[in-house]
Design a protein around this motif. Structure first.
Motif, PDB file in Angstrom:
ATOM      1  N   GLY A   3       0.365  -1.454   0.105  1.00  0.00           N
ATOM      2  CA  GLY A   3      -0.466   0.276  -0.195  1.00  0.00           C
ATOM      3  C   GLY A   3       0.871   1.433  -0.526  1.00  0.00           C
ATOM      4  N   ILE A   4       1.888   0.639  -0.223  1.00  0.00           N
ATOM      5  CA  ILE A   4       2.935   2.387  -0.153  1.00  0.00           C
ATOM      6  C   ILE A   4       3.312   2.456  -1.694  1.00  0.00           C
ATOM      7  CG2 ILE A   4       5.068   2.833   0.864  1.00  0.00           C
ATOM      8  CD1 ILE A   4       4.338   1.256   3.135  1.00  0.00           C
TER       9      ILE A   4
ATOM     10  N   SER B  27       0.940  11.694   9.975  1.00  0.00           N
ATOM     11  CA  SER B  27      -0.003  10.996   9.460  1.00  0.00           C
ATOM     12  C   SER B  27      -0.482  11.840   8.445  1.00  0.00           C
ATOM     13  CB  SER B  27      -1.192   9.816  10.059  1.00  0.00           C
ATOM     14  OG  SER B  27      -1.761  10.883  11.033  1.00  0.00           O
ATOM     15  N   SER B  28      -0.314  11.488   7.359  1.00  0.00           N
ATOM     16  CA  SER B  28      -1.822  12.494   6.076  1.00  0.00           C
ATOM     17  C   SER B  28      -0.973  14.150   5.865  1.00  0.00           C
ATOM     18  CB  SER B  28      -3.189  12.510   6.706  1.00  0.00           C
ATOM     19  OG  SER B  28      -3.331  11.254   6.501  1.00  0.00           O
ATOM     20  N   ALA B  29       0.199  14.129   6.498  1.00  0.00           N
ATOM     21  CA  ALA B  29       0.558  15.590   5.932  1.00  0.00           C
ATOM     22  C   ALA B  29       0.607  15.283   4.558  1.00  0.00           C
ATOM     23  CB  ALA B  29       1.930  15.371   6.386  1.00  0.00           C
ATOM     24  N   GLN B  30       0.394  16.374   3.527  1.00  0.00           N
ATOM     25  CA  GLN B  30       0.722  16.984   2.000  1.00  0.00           C
ATOM     26  C   GLN B  30       2.353  17.725   1.841  1.00  0.00           C
ATOM     27  OE1 GLN B  30      -1.702  14.719   0.130  1.00  0.00           O
ATOM     28  NE2 GLN B  30      -1.413  13.574   2.391  1.00  0.00           N
ATOM     29  N   ILE B  31       3.132  17.031   1.432  1.00  0.00           N
ATOM     30  CA  ILE B  31       4.652  18.309   0.722  1.00  0.00           C
ATOM     31  C   ILE B  31       4.752  18.438  -0.111  1.00  0.00           C
ATOM     32  CG2 ILE B  31       7.127  18.121   1.536  1.00  0.00           C
ATOM     33  CD1 ILE B  31       5.231  17.714   4.108  1.00  0.00           C
TER      34      ILE B  31
ATOM     35  N   ASN C  58      18.614   4.206   6.948  1.00  0.00           N
ATOM     36  CA  ASN C  58      17.466   4.670   8.026  1.00  0.00           C
ATOM     37  C   ASN C  58      15.977   4.755   8.309  1.00  0.00           C
ATOM     38  OD1 ASN C  58      19.321   3.044  10.172  1.00  0.00           O
ATOM     39  ND2 ASN C  58      20.092   4.604  10.976  1.00  0.00           N
ATOM     40  N   PHE C  59      15.107   4.878   6.345  1.00  0.00           N
ATOM     41  CA  PHE C  59      14.081   5.772   6.235  1.00  0.00           C
ATOM     42  C   PHE C  59      13.191   4.680   7.222  1.00  0.00           C
ATOM     43  CE2 PHE C  59      10.907   6.251   2.807  1.00  0.00           C
ATOM     44  CZ  PHE C  59      10.097   7.146   3.576  1.00  0.00           C
ATOM     45  N   PHE C  60      12.348   5.265   7.660  1.00  0.00           N
ATOM     46  CA  PHE C  60      11.050   4.579   7.803  1.00  0.00           C
ATOM     47  C   PHE C  60       9.989   4.821   7.825  1.00  0.00           C
ATOM     48  CE2 PHE C  60       8.949   3.427  12.970  1.00  0.00           C
ATOM     49  CZ  PHE C  60       8.409   2.207  12.396  1.00  0.00           C
ATOM     50  N   ILE C  61       8.912   4.153   7.821  1.00  0.00           N
ATOM     51  CA  ILE C  61       7.569   4.267   7.103  1.00  0.00           C
ATOM     52  C   ILE C  61       6.852   3.881   7.940  1.00  0.00           C
ATOM     53  CG2 ILE C  61       5.313   4.422   5.626  1.00  0.00           C
ATOM     54  CD1 ILE C  61       8.124   4.651   3.533  1.00  0.00           C
ATOM     55  N   ASP C  62       6.131   4.411   9.418  1.00  0.00           N
ATOM     56  CA  ASP C  62       5.673   3.452  10.145  1.00  0.00           C
ATOM     57  C   ASP C  62       4.518   3.422   9.246  1.00  0.00           C
ATOM     58  OD1 ASP C  62       4.916   2.616  12.582  1.00  0.00           O
ATOM     59  OD2 ASP C  62       5.144   4.664  14.376  1.00  0.00           O
ATOM     60  N   HIS C  63       3.725   2.417   9.959  1.00  0.00           N
ATOM     61  CA  HIS C  63       2.247   1.993   9.335  1.00  0.00           C
ATOM     62  C   HIS C  63       2.603   1.987   7.900  1.00  0.00           C
ATOM     63  CE1 HIS C  63       0.790   2.167  13.315  1.00  0.00           C
ATOM     64  NE2 HIS C  63       1.284   3.290  13.519  1.00  0.00           N
ATOM     65  N   GLY C  64       2.615   2.893   7.216  1.00  0.00           N
ATOM     66  CA  GLY C  64       2.719   3.086   5.609  1.00  0.00           C
ATOM     67  C   GLY C  64       1.337   3.344   5.151  1.00  0.00           C
ATOM     68  N   ASN C  65       0.451   2.351   4.941  1.00  0.00           N
ATOM     69  CA  ASN C  65      -0.835   3.212   4.014  1.00  0.00           C
ATOM     70  C   ASN C  65      -0.809   4.045   3.180  1.00  0.00           C
ATOM     71  OD1 ASN C  65      -2.165   0.587   2.081  1.00  0.00           O
ATOM     72  ND2 ASN C  65      -3.610   1.783   3.712  1.00  0.00           N
ATOM     73  N   GLY C  66      -0.832   4.199   1.969  1.00  0.00           N
ATOM     74  CA  GLY C  66      -1.552   5.651   1.407  1.00  0.00           C
ATOM     75  C   GLY C  66      -0.300   6.493   1.330  1.00  0.00           C
ATOM     76  N   VAL C  67       0.971   6.174   1.809  1.00  0.00           N
ATOM     77  CA  VAL C  67       2.254   6.345   1.268  1.00  0.00           C
ATOM     78  C   VAL C  67       2.717   6.712  -0.395  1.00  0.00           C
ATOM     79  CG1 VAL C  67       5.155   6.973   1.731  1.00  0.00           C
ATOM     80  CG2 VAL C  67       3.053   6.047   3.368  1.00  0.00           C
TER      81      VAL C  67
ATOM     82  N   THR D 129      11.308   9.961   9.456  1.00  0.00           N
ATOM     83  CA  THR D 129      10.254   8.787   9.441  1.00  0.00           C
ATOM     84  C   THR D 129       9.237   9.873   9.181  1.00  0.00           C
ATOM     85  OG1 THR D 129      11.381   8.194  11.957  1.00  0.00           O
ATOM     86  CG2 THR D 129       8.927   8.286  11.466  1.00  0.00           C
ATOM     87  N   ILE D 130       8.491   8.800   8.272  1.00  0.00           N
ATOM     88  CA  ILE D 130       6.411   9.735   7.882  1.00  0.00           C
ATOM     89  C   ILE D 130       5.780   8.627   8.339  1.00  0.00           C
ATOM     90  CG2 ILE D 130       8.009  11.011   6.304  1.00  0.00           C
ATOM     91  CD1 ILE D 130       7.262   8.913   4.151  1.00  0.00           C
ATOM     92  N   TYR D 131       4.771   8.866   8.368  1.00  0.00           N
ATOM     93  CA  TYR D 131       3.450   8.253   8.888  1.00  0.00           C
ATOM     94  C   TYR D 131       2.692   7.952   7.745  1.00  0.00           C
ATOM     95  CZ  TYR D 131       5.499   8.241  13.411  1.00  0.00           C
ATOM     96  OH  TYR D 131       6.332   8.443  14.788  1.00  0.00           O
ATOM     97  N   HIS D 132       1.427   7.055   7.968  1.00  0.00           N
ATOM     98  CA  HIS D 132       0.620   6.399   6.688  1.00  0.00           C
ATOM     99  C   HIS D 132       0.012   7.744   6.292  1.00  0.00           C
ATOM    100  CE1 HIS D 132      -1.667   6.543  10.466  1.00  0.00           C
ATOM    101  NE2 HIS D 132      -2.598   7.133  10.066  1.00  0.00           N
ATOM    102  N   GLY D 133      -0.238   7.569   5.104  1.00  0.00           N
ATOM    103  CA  GLY D 133      -1.124   8.454   4.159  1.00  0.00           C
ATOM    104  C   GLY D 133      -0.083  10.315   4.152  1.00  0.00           C
TER     105      GLY D 133
END
Length: 189
Positions: free
Chosen positions: A61-62, A131-135, A73-82, A95-99
């Motif tokens: 889902g990523i 989570s769900s931030a848009q850059i 050391n890039f960490f995608i926590d939970h991840g779905n929708g990235v 570190t980034i979170y889902h979405g």
């Protein structure tokens, strides 16, 4: 690989051990698939590289474009929708979170003029993106910045800034560069 897994265990209290992380974390799988697809992309095996990327997307889902540059050391926590776009650059210990989206701002306009042009964000070392931030766009998120959940960032972010809202606003500068999940700061009451 060992230091990568240890970095995740240090940042995630739910990470029980390395085997647990390898088998159950979709972000780890997506980063490993990206490593393979990125190498193939750099050798001009574009179709195979993109197929691996799409297989990874199906499994996790990523979506990480094979051309995106990712540090250690890039960490995608939970991840779905990235979603991580083609010209994105990500530093070390991010570190980034889902979405989360690291995207462009006008991909359908004059697309032939945008080939080989930087159109996605650069994220420097030790950044946390909620989570769900848009850059969006060819902007820079400087080192140790914190981006809150659901924040929309369209302009460069200075070092140690904590950004929230739509459009993003800087609410504090914190020189503490240690990992704080979700951008949480220690405040005195």
């Amino acid at each position: 690989m060992n230091s990568y897994l240890e970095s995740i265990i240090e940042r995630d209290p739910a990470a029980r051990n390395k085997i647990y992380v390898i088998l159950t974390y979709p972000g780890v799988k997506a980063v490993l698939f990206h490593h393979i697809s990125h190498k193939l992309w750099n050798y001009n095996f574009f179709l195979i590289s993109k197929m691996i990327s799409q297989f990874s997307r199906f499994l996790t889902g990523i979506e990480i474009h094979p051309a995106a540059k990712i540090g250690k050391n890039f960490f995608i926590d939970h991840g779905n929708g990235v979603v991580i776009g083609e010209t994105s650059e990500i530093g070390d210990n991010v570190t980034i979170y889902h979405g989360v989206t690291l995207g462009g701002i006008s991909p359908a306009e004059n697309s032939s003029n945008q080939i080989n042009i930087k159109r996605h964000p650069t994220v420097k070392d030790n950044v946390i993106i909620g989570s769900s931030a848009q850059i969006l766009g060819p902007i820079t998120i400087n080192r140790c910045a914190r981006i809150g959940s659901n924040t929309v960032v369209l302009k460069d972010v200075q070092e140690h800034a904590t950004m929230v809202g739509n459009p993003a606003k800087n609410i504090s500068i914190n020189k503490d560069s240690s990992f704080k999940p979700y951008g949480v700061q220690d405040y005195e009451s």
